[in-house]
Write an enzyme that holds these catalytic residues in place. Structure first.
Site, PDB file in Angstrom:
ATOM      1  N   THR A 121     -36.766 -29.425 -44.475  1.00 35.45           N
ATOM      2  CA  THR A 121     -36.166 -30.665 -44.096  1.00 35.45           C
ATOM      3  C   THR A 121     -34.933 -30.555 -43.369  1.00 35.45           C
ATOM      4  O   THR A 121     -34.617 -29.529 -42.919  1.00 35.45           O
ATOM      5  CB  THR A 121     -35.830 -31.606 -45.505  1.00 35.45           C
ATOM      6  N   CYS A 122     -34.006 -31.942 -43.065  1.00 36.19           N
ATOM      7  CA  CYS A 122     -32.874 -31.772 -42.302  1.00 36.19           C
ATOM      8  C   CYS A 122     -31.816 -30.769 -43.268  1.00 36.19           C
ATOM      9  O   CYS A 122     -30.944 -30.181 -42.776  1.00 36.19           O
ATOM     10  CB  CYS A 122     -32.267 -32.983 -42.145  1.00 36.19           C
ATOM     11  N   ASN A 123     -31.921 -30.741 -44.692  1.00 38.15           N
ATOM     12  CA  ASN A 123     -30.879 -29.949 -45.391  1.00 38.15           C
ATOM     13  C   ASN A 123     -31.311 -28.782 -46.045  1.00 38.15           C
ATOM     14  O   ASN A 123     -30.719 -27.911 -46.466  1.00 38.15           O
ATOM     15  CB  ASN A 123     -30.554 -30.899 -46.658  1.00 38.15           C
ATOM     16  N   ARG A 124     -32.703 -28.307 -45.694  1.00 35.59           N
ATOM     17  CA  ARG A 124     -33.103 -27.186 -46.349  1.00 35.59           C
ATOM     18  C   ARG A 124     -34.380 -26.573 -45.751  1.00 35.59           C
ATOM     19  O   ARG A 124     -35.350 -27.353 -45.154  1.00 35.59           O
ATOM     20  CB  ARG A 124     -33.343 -27.375 -47.911  1.00 35.59           C
ATOM     21  N   GLU A 146     -31.203 -38.808 -54.164  1.00 38.68           N
ATOM     22  CA  GLU A 146     -31.905 -39.444 -53.116  1.00 38.68           C
ATOM     23  C   GLU A 146     -33.329 -38.992 -53.361  1.00 38.68           C
ATOM     24  O   GLU A 146     -33.962 -38.119 -53.515  1.00 38.68           O
ATOM     25  CB  GLU A 146     -31.432 -38.996 -51.692  1.00 38.68           C
ATOM     26  N   PRO A 147     -34.226 -40.278 -52.922  1.00 40.26           N
ATOM     27  CA  PRO A 147     -35.530 -40.304 -53.346  1.00 40.26           C
ATOM     28  C   PRO A 147     -36.470 -39.800 -52.117  1.00 40.26           C
ATOM     29  O   PRO A 147     -37.720 -39.145 -52.398  1.00 40.26           O
ATOM     30  CB  PRO A 147     -35.926 -41.580 -53.352  1.00 40.26           C
ATOM     31  N   ILE A 188     -34.787 -43.188 -39.557  1.00 42.91           N
ATOM     32  CA  ILE A 188     -34.429 -44.319 -38.474  1.00 42.91           C
ATOM     33  C   ILE A 188     -34.787 -45.837 -39.242  1.00 42.91           C
ATOM     34  O   ILE A 188     -34.047 -46.799 -39.035  1.00 42.91           O
ATOM     35  CB  ILE A 188     -35.312 -44.067 -37.271  1.00 42.91           C
ATOM     36  N   GLY A 237     -36.093 -42.761 -32.187  1.00 44.53           N
ATOM     37  CA  GLY A 237     -36.991 -42.166 -33.176  1.00 44.53           C
ATOM     38  C   GLY A 237     -37.489 -43.378 -33.981  1.00 44.53           C
ATOM     39  O   GLY A 237     -37.075 -44.589 -33.883  1.00 44.53           O
ATOM     40  N   GLU A 242     -39.007 -42.333 -40.935  1.00 46.28           N
ATOM     41  CA  GLU A 242     -38.613 -42.987 -42.146  1.00 46.28           C
ATOM     42  C   GLU A 242     -37.091 -43.161 -42.051  1.00 46.28           C
ATOM     43  O   GLU A 242     -36.405 -44.177 -42.538  1.00 46.28           O
ATOM     44  CB  GLU A 242     -38.906 -42.195 -43.371  1.00 46.28           C
TER      45      GLU A 242
END
Length: 429
Positions: A56-59, A124-125, A204, A199, A202
């Site tokens: 993901t953007c964080n991991r 966050e979901p 966006i 983009g 989700e």
């Protein structure tokens, strides 16, 4: 068999490194196959039967069920070499940023990630859906076996329990909401600004929803596929343009929010320099929510551009964390209970081969004695005598191994067996 989670995230590595090891969603299956192949190389002492990749953007994390004779440090090295080789990066650049979590720590980590406890935005979901997508792709690629399949099924159950029985997700500030708050520091009235979203995924959609609540002057969706952009733009009474139109139209927008799956930047320094000149140096607010980044980092050095990345938004999304500490404690307690339950299942799995061997050995003995009884019956022997011989034969065969082991043992080993056998056979002694 051991479980392992190896990776890097927003707490251990900056976005400039995370974007280099991110896996595009459409490549996860191929990456899982490559990871399993890499672990099974002849020059590696670690072999993985199962693997899944969460990116993901964080991991970026690799979950594996492996034989690990070399321990955790070897697993980190092998995984770092795989990531470096796959993404064509120097090994030394990755190694210091990786963490490796074996066994119960790997399970606990998976449970915490899915529950939103390890996210930049607490509770966050979106991460749960991202993990489910990663697991589906790993399963399609043949990466899931008994251990990872069971771990992830329990992971999703734990996440559901945490989110339904605690307030972990209450009052959280999302990346999308943080983008709005930051933009309000630059522009007093969003209602007077033209907003461009690049983009149509989700993130966006979430961002557009938050900005739409501020009634911006206009909303535009730029997407590679115009039809998909038009579908999203229609929801916000906006218009859609193609990505190819950005160089000519970028100057028209005051706020730019970008989040695509592109592996290369979409907005370059030259494009923004021309836009700023056309705007006569009117400020432009830009948020890059993508990893890898959509907007070249050098753009942030321009005087009239306010550029923020996912890491820059970190301080904003911590709002309300203090109020949710009780929920965090409740969630952690749930997770600890479920980790113990899963590790008990793991321990039970370890004796399955022993039980299978016992069944096979007993079945062999049974068939031998049954065949002998059938032959005696075929000769006309008395049925009661045959049954008596059958029962004695089975008893003798079942007890032969334990009796022989006890007779051959000496000293402490004999004492240990003498204490153990009554427990196994449930005798009175």
């Amino acid at each position: 068999m051991q479980l392992l989670a190896v990776g890097l995230n927003h707490t251990t590595a900056p976005v400039s490194l995370r974007e280099k090891v991110a896996f595009p969603a459409d490549q996860l299956g191929q990456a899982v196959a490559s990871a399993r192949s890499w672990y099974g190389r002849s020059d590696a002492t670690t072999y993985t039967d199962e693997a899944a990749i969460l990116s993901t953007c964080n991991r970026t994390e690799l979950y594996a069920a492996s034989n690990l004779p070399g321990g955790v440090n070897e697993a980190i090295d092998i995984t770092a070499h795989f990531l470096a080789d796959y993404h064509k990066l120097p090994y030394a650049e990755l190694r210091p940023y990786l963490y490796a979590l074996p066994q119960d720590n790997a399970v606990r980590h998976a449970f915490r990630v899915a529950s939103g406890l390890d996210s930049m935005v607490l509770g966050e979901p979106q991460i749960l859906g991202q993990m489910k997508d990663a697991v589906r792709q790993a399963e399609a690629a043949g990466g899931l076996g008994t251990y990872l399949h069971q771990m992830f099924q329990r992971t999703f159950a734990v996440a559901k329990e945490v989110r339904s029985t605690t307030e972990i997700g209450a009052h959280s500030v999302s990346m999308a909401a943080a983008s709005v708050r930051l933009s309000q520091r630059i522009f007093d009235k969003i209602s007077e600004q033209n907003v461009l979203f690049i983009g149509a995924g989700e993130m966006i959609e979430l961002s557009a929803t938050h900005f739409a609540a501020q009634n911006p002057k206009s909303v535009t969706i730029a997407n590679r596929t115009l039809e998909r952009g038009q579908t999203l733009a229609h929801r916000f009474n906006g218009k859609a343009i193609r990505l190819a139109d950005l160089p000519d139209q970028l100057a028209s927008y005051d706020i730019v929010i970008s989040s695509t799956a592109s592996s290369l930047p979409i907005i370059g320094l030259g494009m923004v320099e021309r836009a700023i000149k056309a705007r006569r140096h009117k400020p432009m607010f830009m948020v890059d929510l993508a990893v890898p980044r959509d907007i070249e980092a050098e753009i942030g050095r321009l005087d009239d551009v306010f550029l923020y990345t996912v890491d820059d938004l970190g301080s904003f999304v911590q709002t309300g964390v203090e109020n949710r500490q009780a929920a965090v404690a409740q969630a952690e307690a749930i997770i600890e209970t479920r980790v113990r339950s899963f590790m008990h299942w793991i321990d039970a799995r370890a004796v399955v081969p022993v039980i299978q061997d016992l069944h096979e050995s007993s079945e062999t003995m049974r068939m031998i004695e049954l065949e002998r009884a059938r032959k005696l019956l075929a000769k006309g022997e008395d049925i009661d005598a045959v049954l008596e011989a059958l029962s004695k034969g089975l008893t003798a065969k079942f007890l032969h191994g334990p009796q022989q082991a006890l007779n051959n043992a000496q000293g402490d080993e004999r004492a240990r067996l003498a204490a153990l056998l009554p427990q196994l056979f449930r005798t009175k002694r």
